[in-house]
Design a protein around this motif. Structure first.
Motif, PDB file in Angstrom:
ATOM      1  N   TYR A   1       0.827  -1.213   0.000  1.00 17.32           N
ATOM      2  CA  TYR A   1       0.000   0.000   0.000  1.00 17.32           C
ATOM      3  C   TYR A   1       0.860   1.260   0.000  1.00 17.32           C
ATOM      4  CZ  TYR A   1      -3.952  -3.029   1.336  1.00 17.32           C
ATOM      5  OH  TYR A   1      -4.921  -3.989   1.390  1.00 17.32           O
TER       6      TYR A   1
ATOM      7  N   TRP B   1      -3.446   5.951  -1.033  1.00 20.45           N
ATOM      8  CA  TRP B   1      -3.984   4.737  -0.416  1.00 20.45           C
ATOM      9  C   TRP B   1      -3.799   4.810   1.094  1.00 20.45           C
ATOM     10  CZ3 TRP B   1      -6.037   1.075  -3.812  1.00 20.45           C
ATOM     11  CH2 TRP B   1      -6.550  -0.078  -3.212  1.00 20.45           C
TER      12      TRP B   1
ATOM     13  N   ARG C   1      -3.206   3.685   4.957  1.00 19.74           N
ATOM     14  CA  ARG C   1      -2.370   2.659   5.582  1.00 19.74           C
ATOM     15  C   ARG C   1      -3.048   2.124   6.832  1.00 19.74           C
ATOM     16  NH1 ARG C   1      -0.724   4.779   1.492  1.00 19.74           N
ATOM     17  NH2 ARG C   1       1.396   5.378   1.008  1.00 19.74           N
TER      18      ARG C   1
ATOM     19  N   PRO D   1     -10.323   2.311  -1.560  1.00 14.37           N
ATOM     20  CA  PRO D   1      -9.934   1.089  -2.265  1.00 14.37           C
ATOM     21  C   PRO D   1     -11.070   0.453  -3.077  1.00 14.37           C
ATOM     22  CG  PRO D   1      -8.977   1.098  -0.083  1.00 14.37           C
ATOM     23  CD  PRO D   1      -9.947   2.244  -0.136  1.00 14.37           C
TER      24      PRO D   1
END
Length: 167
Positions: free
Chosen positions: A50, A56, A58, A99
């Motif tokens: 990631y 994105w 974490r 996502p």
């Protein structure tokens, strides 16, 4: 930390994934920590941490590997999220759902989401597998809803039909 994720940010992450794999998966799987090992069954896998993906989120949860595993599983091209983020980690709902929106932009047609869930049935024991057919969005009832903010028309209507969200 941003409140709302833009289509540009979603596409930046999708483009970064496309540059790191030749697969065009149609199946997405989001694994809870209990099924992390399923990702080890993916054949000819491309693995993307990631940290290598722009925008994105974490995961800070123990047991969440924090990577995409893309390849072949049981004859299907799959994209597996090995770990995810949660609203309680301090992310906005828009970030938590990024996502899934990226998967939509990648052409994912079908999604499986696993998690640890409790039930009120006294016959259930820890480790039982169950299919969830509906849910109550308790967090959404407090005003924290992933549909808040500007609608991104390219991703669909603001209020999708939820009467058949589980198949």
């Amino acid at each position: 930390m941003t409140t709302f994720v833009t289509l540009e940010q979603i596409d930046q992450a999708a483009d970064a994934i496309r540059t790191q794999t030749s697969y065009k998966p149609r199946v997405g799987i989001i694994l809870g920590s209990g099924l992390n090992d399923l990702a080890d069954s993916v054949q000819k896998a491309d693995t993307i941490p990631y940290n290598d993906l722009p925008n994105w989120p974490r995961s800070t949860v123990f047991g969440h590997a924090g990577r995409l595993v893309i390849g072949e599983l049981e004859g299907q091209s799959v994209l597996i999220m090995q770990g995810r983020v949660h609203f309680y980690e301090g992310y906005s709902m828009s970030q938590v759902t990024l996502p899934v929106r990226v998967m939509l932009r990648l052409g994912i047609e079908m999604m499986f989401v696993t998690n640890a869930a409790g039930g009120v049935n006294p016959e259930f024991v820890p480790g039982d597998v169950m299919l969830i057919t509906d849910n109550l969005n308790m967090v959404g009832m407090t005003g924290n809803n992933p549909l808040m903010g500007p609608n991104i028309d390219e991703l669909g209507p603001r209020f999708p039909d939820m009467s058949r969200s589980y198949d």
